[in-house]
Write a protein that holds these residues in place. Structure first.
Motif, PDB file in Angstrom:
ATOM      1  N   GLU A  17       0.827  -1.208   0.000  1.00 61.25           N
ATOM      2  CA  GLU A  17       0.000   0.000   0.000  1.00 61.25           C
ATOM      3  C   GLU A  17       0.861   1.257   0.000  1.00 61.25           C
ATOM      4  O   GLU A  17       0.496   2.267  -0.619  1.00 61.25           O
ATOM      5  CB  GLU A  17      -0.950  -0.013   1.202  1.00 61.25           C
ATOM      6  CG  GLU A  17      -2.085  -1.025   1.059  1.00 61.25           C
ATOM      7  CD  GLU A  17      -1.648  -2.463   1.318  1.00 61.25           C
ATOM      8  OE1 GLU A  17      -0.583  -2.656   1.948  1.00 61.25           O
ATOM      9  OE2 GLU A  17      -2.358  -3.392   0.878  1.00 61.25           O
ATOM     10  N   VAL A  21       0.476   4.131  -2.781  1.00 61.79           N
ATOM     11  CA  VAL A  21       0.298   5.541  -2.423  1.00 61.79           C
ATOM     12  C   VAL A  21       1.340   6.404  -3.148  1.00 61.79           C
ATOM     13  O   VAL A  21       1.009   7.422  -3.757  1.00 61.79           O
ATOM     14  CB  VAL A  21       0.400   5.726  -0.886  1.00 61.79           C
ATOM     15  CG1 VAL A  21       0.636   7.184  -0.512  1.00 61.79           C
ATOM     16  CG2 VAL A  21      -0.867   5.196  -0.211  1.00 61.79           C
ATOM     17  N   CYS A  35      -5.368   7.096   3.043  1.00 63.35           N
ATOM     18  CA  CYS A  35      -5.136   5.671   3.269  1.00 63.35           C
ATOM     19  C   CYS A  35      -5.784   5.225   4.571  1.00 63.35           C
ATOM     20  O   CYS A  35      -5.849   5.987   5.531  1.00 63.35           O
ATOM     21  CB  CYS A  35      -3.620   5.403   3.304  1.00 63.35           C
ATOM     22  SG  CYS A  35      -3.168   3.655   3.377  1.00 63.35           S
TER      23      CYS A  35
END
Ligand code: AMP
Ligand code: GLY
Length: 428
Positions: A17, A21, A35
């Motif tokens: 992740e 991002v 997030c």
């Protein structure tokens, strides 16, 4: 294509992740990125919200409240819980399959049946709910043999048994002792394949797809591929073992037929189909499907994209992927995972991590299991703590840069493999 989304929610909190991002922030469209739940490193880049990845209703509410125009789902659990279904029902475009597509990862029996039905190359297997027939089957099949829990088991539900005793113990563990709970109530016993493994990430939208750059993971905890399996200790891209001719064969025999099979079964799949492949002497064979980006494959694949990730995921989420062209950088990427000593078994949390003031060129530090303690220091908070990715003109240079950064990072419980990329480096 419709205008690109102005706001994106990334769901998850690992190295994958963090990489997503970073890549979305690099989009020329400059979207607002948030997030949930994120980690200490992601929180340095974008706002993070303390909602766990499996809190589906809360995530949908967050997306609505923050006027999110695209949700990108990292992990498999929210997908199998129907996060994409609920987001779509709320009118929010999502990259990641609905629960029916997520079954391709959540049930190994479902996937094996699909592969066999559509004659896609994969190891032969039989399915069992009861111990006795499973043991009888073992009696008539040679070792090594592979015993797998049907359901999600965080990468731990696969035993490659070297002896009949080991296979029997795995069968009893799953069907009698309930070691994996509901995930192990049904099992597969599968022929053992030999060869080199590779992970192929394919962005799928209905019958359209785009194959991302090749990569290879290192699943064992120890140097030389020794010790227990982990979530992945390091990766590199491109994986040159997948030659252009081999990739063409994989596309013809595995990717195209798999995407068509999924569509033919009535599944509208918009997300990543991660195909685990064994390169056997008889040809490539499917080991597994995952229905999300790989971790740490993502950490080397995305940095090599020269084209806009936001545009790619948006096109896939909206069913507009046809004709999409990908631009790939010629550089090599290599990622070394820094884990907490003891992982994949018990490990300590809360050790302070000290980062060097400067990093070698082309190096990024991607956070996985990190948090901030009461003093504001970044500390270890998970088994896999950091991913150190280097991009360089050659693989040896990428390895040298990544390892220089790994050595410069200080942490009492730091552990990492010293041989990421060795297969390819030694082949040269
Ligand atoms: P899976 O989650 O099904 O990919 O299995 C995890 C790991 O177990 C794979 O990455 C392989 O290293 C190994 N494995 C799974 N299935 C087989 C098989 N049929 N033969 C040999 N190794 C396997
Ligand atoms: N690195 C393997 C996985 O993401 O499942």
């Amino acid at each position: 294509m419709a205008k690109l989304p102005r706001s994106v929610l990334v769901v998850g909190g690992g190295g994958r992740e963090h990489t997503l991002v970073r890549a979305l922030l690099a989009s020329p469209a400059q979207p607002r990125v948030i997030c949930a739940p994120g980690n200490a490193g992601i929180a340095e880049d974008v706002p993070c919200f303390a909602i766990a990845a499996d809190q589906v209703a809360e995530l949908v509410a967050l997306a609505k409240r923050e006027q999110i125009e695209l949700v990108v789902v990292g992990p498999e659990v929210p997908l199998s819980l129907g996060l994409a279904n609920q987001l779509q029902a709320a009118g929010i475009p999502v990259y990641g399959p609905k629960a029916d597509g997520a079954r391709l990862e959540a049930s190994k029996i479902f996937t094996k049946q699909l592969l066999l039905k559509y004659r896609i190359p994969t190891a032969g297997a039989a399915f069992f709910r009861e111990v006795e027939p499973a043991l009888a089957y073992l009696n008539t099949h040679p070792v090594p043999i592979v015993v797998k829990a049907d359901g999600l088991a965080a990468g731990k539900g696969v035993i490659v048994a070297q002896s009949r005793a080991e296979a029997e113990a795995a069968v009893r563990d799953m069907l009698e002792s309930g070691r994996f709970g509901a995930s192990g109530r049904e099992i597969l016993i599968e022929d053992c394949l030999v060869g080199e493994e590779t992970s192929l990430l394919v962005v799928v939208s209905g019958r359209d797809y785009v194959i991302l750059p090749t990569s290879q993971d290192h699943k064992r905890i120890g140097d030389g591929d020794t010790g227990p399996n982990t979530g992945g200790m390091g990766t590199y891209s491109p994986a040159e073992v997948v030659t252009p001719a081999l990739l063409a064969q994989i596309e013809r025999d595995i990717v195209r037929p798999s995407v068509d099979a999924i569509a033919a079964e009535g599944i509208e799949f918009r997300g990543t189909l991660f195909i685990g492949i064994m390169l056997t002497p008889q040809g490539p064979s499917v080991l597994e499907f995952n229905t999300r980006f790989g971790d740490p494959e993502t950490q080397v694949v995305l940095p090599r994209l020269a084209s806009d990730l936001l545009e790619l995921l948006w096109a896939a989420a909206r069913g507009e992927l046809a004709g999409h062209r990908l631009a790939v950088k010629p550089e090599h990427a290599l990622c070394v995972v820094i884990a907490a000593k003891g992982y994949p078994d018990a490990f300590r949390k809360g050790d302070v991590i000290t980062f060097p003031a400067s990093l070698p060129p082309g190096v990024s530090i991607l956070h996985a299991g990190t948090a901030r303690n009461a003093d504001g220091h970044i500390v270890t908070h998970g088994g896999r703590v950091l991913g150190v990715t280097a991009l360089a003109p050659t693989l040896p240079e990428a390895a040298a840069r990544a390892y220089a950064a790994c050595d410069a990072i200080q942490c009492a419980s730091k552990y990492f493999r010293r041989d990421i990329g060795a297969r390819q480096l030694n082949r040269r």
